[in-house]
Design an enzyme around this catalytic site. Structure first.
Site: not given
Ligand code: ADP
Length: 489
Positions: A257, A291
């Protein structure tokens, strides 16, 4: 005030690694700083390569028994952990705010969000099952089973020091895997407190290990040991690529990720006030250090100036400060290096002719910690670093594009593909834009998308695999096919 002065349960403050059910001290020590004032709040020992090997050996041994524990019993133990996390949520949130600066209300939200993955996974672990298959072979039967993949190495970041651990560990443990976790050096305290609660919950020795210390040394063991069958990582794309390369030597499964550069598209039919609220929620949470933060606001020209004004009104009022202060909207950045990096991006945009609508400066001297002013930029060139790189700070820029084709092109003009946001009330635009942009998660008139029941993850250089929902549990299993021949009838 010391860390323990702030905790109701002082035994949640741990500075040793947790290996095979024991607290293990390491060499030297890595200092943990409070970014709100840059003071040292703890020193955590480095257990290094030897500690990582010890933890992998413990997890390998523990896997033999944990994989045979029924999913119902595993769920019971996970729910003990879930309840303990809820009971200690205040202290866990305090640790988050202390070690990475997050506004305390957001930190409390992170703890509850993180725990929700444990509850979801505990239930979902009971639903890991196979299928019966049709086969072309006479007198045969075929079926599949799903089994836990084995020992999983987990490398986690500092921006969600609690939830990035539970989001990986809960499904892995529910599926029957054992774990070795390497938390970010900036935020070991949250990880170690979770280990203490896992211990109290009755999770057996060796099933959940936390090793602190030198990242390349520990990461080297986790990616190269043939006893580790999978590496789960959340962090930068650069480190993700390195770990993927290292994991190739033993053909490990990787779940990555990685970074993002989220577009936030506002169409001319959208509710501009709601879109502006959405940008604030998406961009300024965790001071822009997520993010999935909106980085690039792409507006149709007809409404762009109105949107800039609505954003300026909101962003100029955001108050930066210590995460524990009740009137703080935006906490500090993780450290002074992050402040310098963000300031460089903004300065370059300013020098290249972009307008700094509000903010645009370090507040480190003014506030005495790693602070940067909430910033809005208008008219930046899409080729500048502030547009192309992951900002990871409280800065967003507005870009203009008219046609859907140009909007999609601009949105996709990045190696990243994690989260994107679209504000429109036109159902045709919803479909065309969400199909046209290359992102793993899309919020339509919604600035936050993550939940325990939904698949979190990206495409392109934003990663591989999904966390959350049934997909999150499946990631930690191997699919095995069995064919039985010689069946009568
Ligand atoms: P950031 O720059 O935001 O800290 P990183 O990707 O560097 O993001 O860090 C995310 C996690 O990866 C942290 O736990 C960090 O210690 C770890 N890490 C960084 N470099 C390496 C490496 N070479 N090997 C293993 N882990 C690493």
């Amino acid at each position: 005030m010391s860390v323990t002065d702030r905790l109701d349960d002082k035994s949640l403050f741990r500075t040793d690694s947790f290996i095979d059910g024991q607290w293990v001290s390491g060499e030297g020590g890595v200092e943990v700083l409070n970014p709100a004032n840059n003071a040292v709040i703890a020193t955590v020992g480095d257990v290094g390569e030897a500690g990582a090997r010890k933890a992998v050996a413990a997890a390998t041994r523990a896997f033999e028994s944990w994989k045979k524990v029924s999913p119902f019993e595993r769920a019971r133990l996970l729910m003990n952990w879930y309840k303990l996390i809820h009971e200690n949520a205040k202290d866990l949130a305090t640790l988050i705010t202390l070690e990475m600066g997050k506004v305390n209300k957001e930190a409390q939200g992170e703890v509850i969000y993180g725990a929700s993955f444990i509850e979801w996974s505990a239930e979902e672990g009971k639903r890991v099952h196979g299928e019966t298959l049709s086969t072309p072979f006479p007198g045969s039967r075929g079926w599949t089973i799903r089994q836990p993949i084995g020992v999983v190495g987990c490398i986690t970041p500092w921006n969600f020091p609690n939830a990035m651990i539970t989001r990986k560990c809960a499904p892995a443990l529910a599926a029957g895997c054992t774990m070795v976790i390497k938390p970010a050096p900036e935020t070991p305290l949250s990880a170690l407190a979770l280990a203490e609660l896992a211990r109290r919950a009755g999770i057996p020795d060796g099933v959940f290990n936390v090793v602190c210390g030198d990242a390349p040394a520990i990461g080297g063991v986790l990616t190269s040991s043939s006893d580790v069958r999978m590496v789960g990582f959340t962090g930068s794309t650069a480190v993700g690529k390195l770990l993927m390369k290292q994991a190739a030597s033993t053909v490990k499964r990787v779940a990555l990720e990685l970074g993002g550069n989220a577009p936030f598209i506002v169409m001319d039919d959208a509710d501009i006030e709601k879109a502006a609220d959405g940008v604030i929620a998406s961009k300024f949470r965790v001071s822009g250090q997520t993010c999935v933060s909106a980085n690039r606001i792409i507006a149709q020209p007809a409404i762009a100036d109105k949107l800039v004004a609505a954003l300026e009104a909101r962003i100029s009022k955001l108050k930066a400060g210590d995460g524990f202060a009740s009137d703080t909207d935006v906490g500090p950045l993780i450290h002074m290096t992050a402040v310098s990096r963000v300031d460089k991006l903004v300065s370059q945009a300013r020098e290249q002719g972009a307008r700094i609508v509000t903010g645009g400066k370090s507040l480190a001297d003014e506030l005495g910690g790693s602070f940067y002013a909430p910033t809005l930029i208008d008219g930046a060139d899409p080729s500048l670093d502030v547009s192309c790189s992951e900002i990871f700070g409280p800065v967003c820029s507005v870009y203009r594009a008219e046609s859907e084709a140009d909007i999609i092109k601009l949105a996709n003009d990045t190696p990243y593909g994690l989260a994107a946001y679209i504000y429109t009330n036109d159902v045709g635009r919803v479909h065309r834009l969400s199909e046209g942009i290359e992102y793993g998660m899309i919020g339509i008139n919604a600035p936050m998308v993550g939940a325990a029941s939904t698949p979190f993850g990206g495409v392109k250089e934003s990663g591989i695999g999904r966390e959350g929902g049934k997909w999150g549990v499946e990631e930690f299993t191997e699919l095995k096919y069995v064919l039985l021949g010689g069946v009568e009838g």
